[in-house]
Design a protein around this motif. Structure first.
Motif, short mmCIF file in Angstrom:
data_model
loop_
_atom_site.label_atom_id
_atom_site.label_comp_id
_atom_site.label_asym_id
_atom_site.label_seq_id
_atom_site.Cartn_x
_atom_site.Cartn_y
_atom_site.Cartn_z
N PRO A 1 0.78 -1.23 0.00
CA PRO A 1 0.00 0.00 0.00
C PRO A 1 0.81 1.28 0.00
N ALA A 2 1.99 1.30 0.63
CA ALA A 2 2.80 2.52 0.66
C ALA A 2 3.21 2.93 -0.76
N GLU A 3 3.69 1.96 -1.55
CA GLU A 3 4.06 2.24 -2.94
C GLU A 3 2.83 2.54 -3.78
N ALA A 4 1.73 1.88 -3.48
CA ALA A 4 0.49 2.14 -4.21
C ALA A 4 0.03 3.58 -4.00
N LEU A 5 0.07 4.04 -2.75
CA LEU A 5 -0.32 5.42 -2.46
C LEU A 5 0.60 6.41 -3.15
N ALA A 6 1.90 6.14 -3.14
CA ALA A 6 2.85 7.05 -3.77
C ALA A 6 2.58 7.18 -5.27
N ALA A 7 2.34 6.05 -5.94
CA ALA A 7 2.06 6.08 -7.38
C ALA A 7 0.73 6.78 -7.67
N ASN A 8 -0.28 6.44 -6.88
CA ASN A 8 -1.58 7.05 -7.11
C ASN A 8 -1.55 8.55 -6.83
N GLY B 1 -9.28 8.86 -9.31
CA GLY B 1 -8.10 8.87 -8.46
C GLY B 1 -8.45 8.68 -6.99
N LEU B 2 -9.52 9.32 -6.54
CA LEU B 2 -9.95 9.20 -5.15
C LEU B 2 -10.52 7.81 -4.85
N ALA B 3 -11.28 7.24 -5.80
CA ALA B 3 -11.85 5.91 -5.59
C ALA B 3 -10.75 4.86 -5.47
N ARG B 4 -9.72 4.98 -6.31
CA ARG B 4 -8.60 4.03 -6.21
C ARG B 4 -7.79 4.29 -4.94
N GLN B 5 -7.74 5.56 -4.52
CA GLN B 5 -7.08 5.86 -3.25
C GLN B 5 -7.80 5.16 -2.10
#
Length: 427
Positions: free
Chosen positions: A241-248, A267-271
């Protein structure tokens, strides 16, 4: 004389998942690519076509529609002026042959220019870009039907290479070259997504790096958003999740999200889905509320790229909410979002239907509703259950959870027999 409905166009639109508004948007975009001026079509224009009130659109509009569809206007049911609708039409070109001709023509042109001794230089124009964009729409349609297939990934990667080869096959304006880089980035991002969906993460990362470089050369904010948003989804599926949040966050930081609420909402829904993996309930709910607010503010008549308009809507927002609440263990809320997603899911979203149905079965089983959960899981098609890696894995996890909860029940035996008989892979 009363207008005759254009059933050929209606059938093509249904097959490819176009509403009147989304087809108008796509044709307007093709018109802009072809003429330099955005078209003025709207949903009512397409409804006039379907109703037969407009039987032969203007030449530029026909050309744009042919670019979007990859078919001649007559194959879409339009009748040239002076010809009776009952009169025999000109022979229709086979769509597969047309597509092969387009690919072969582009490749042959590139080879001819590269070969020594050939006089003259081909001029690459927006019509070449339009043909590539029509191929991209086909890749998107295949993804929504099947998803995760190696063949889709390979096809998209080959088309990215074709777009780059076209750069070297003749002279072109900077605008055309930027568009060609955008096409190549689009195809490469589809290859990336197919690899993510198929859980081939090493391949997905390789596609991602190429797609990012191409997107920078194109200057296209929309495709940059798609690539970074896909990167966030990839790391989410990998449980990082940390890398996912950074990319998103990179995707959400692009100015296109401030200009268009639809990009902001996605973007918010995927966040929110990423926050679900991170077990952060407060941020999950806040992101979903913000995503819904942005979606409600969206103007459905604004032009958007086909990859976005073809899939993101209220159903997809509910699908991402379902994913988030499953991760959080809020199974009743997850089930509610699953039902809302399935109720509004567009018919061409077959891959999404299989994923949502499987997640619904998980939510029901976690609440102890064994019979309903099993009945739900058995609704997943055999193709999705055996050929889509993500769906296959979720169904295997469902079976393991069912056997753990009710190992000797008749329901567990029914599930075992179903997976053995109904989902047996065909030779």
């Amino acid at each position: 004389m009363d207008a005759t409905r254009n059933t050929a166009l209606e059938a093509w639109m249904e097959e490819h998942g176009y509403s009147s508004n989304s087809l108008a948007d796509a044709v307007n975009g093709a018109l802009e690519q072809l003429t330099g001026h955005c078209g003025g079509l709207d949903g009512s224009s397409v409804r006039d076509w379907k109703a037969g009130r407009v039987r032969w659109p203007k030449s530029a509009t026909r050309k744009a529609l042919e670019t979007v569809s990859g078919l001649p206007a007559t194959a879409l049911g339009f009748v040239p002026r002076g010809r009776s609708s009952s009169a025999p039409a000109a022979p229709q070109e086979d769509p597969d042959m047309k597509r092969r001709t387009l690919v072969g023509g582009a490749t042959a042109a590139a080879a001819a220019v590269a070969a020594p001794g050939i006089a003259g230089t081909r001029r690459i124009g927006l019509s070449d870009v339009g043909r590539l964009q029509a191929r991209f729409a086909e890749v998107i349609a295949s993804d929504h039907r099947y998803g995760g297939q190696l063949g889709i990934e390979q096809r998209a990667a080959a088309l990215a290479d074709e777009a780059l080869n076209l750069q070297n096959s003749g002279s072109a304006s900077q605008r055309v070259r930027n568009n060609l880089y955008g096409c190549a980035a689009s195809f490469r991002s589809s290859a990336m997504w197919a690899a993510i969906d198929g859980r081939r993460y090493a391949d997905a990362k390789a596609h991602m790096r190429e797609a990012q470089a191409l997107a920078e050369m194109s200057g296209d904010q929309a495709i940059k958003f798609r690539i970074w948003s896909h990167a966030g989804a990839m790391y989410r599926h990998m449980g990082r999740p940390a890398e996912a949040l950074a990319a998103n966050d990179v995707a959400r930081g692009l100015h296109i999200t401030r200009r268009d609420p639809m990009f902001a909402s996605l973007g918010l829904a995927r966040q929110a889905a990423i926050h679900g993996v991170a077990q952060d309930r407060t941020r999950t709910r806040r992101a979903l509320d913000q995503a819904q607010d942005a979606l409600d503010r969206m103007d459905p008549n604004d032009f958007r790229p086909v990859w976005l308009s073809a899939f993101y809507d209220q159903a997809e927002l509910n699908s991402l909410a379902l994913s988030a609440y499953l991760q959080l263990g809020d199974f009743l809320i997850a089930e509610s979002h699953a039902h809302r997603c399935l109720a509004t899911l567009r018919p061409h979203m077959r891959r999404s239907q299989a994923i949502t149905t499987t997640r619904l079965a998980h939510a029901q089983l976690a609440q102890g509703d064994i019979e309903a959960a099993t009945a739900t899981a058995m609704q997943v098609s055999a193709d999705a259950a055996t050929q889509h890696p993500r769906v296959s894995r979720m169904l295997q996890e469902f079976g393991a959870a069912l056997r753990a909860r009710a190992p000797r029940s008749s329901t567990a035996q029914i599930w075992i027999e179903h997976t053995r008989d109904a989902w047996r892979p065909t030779a």
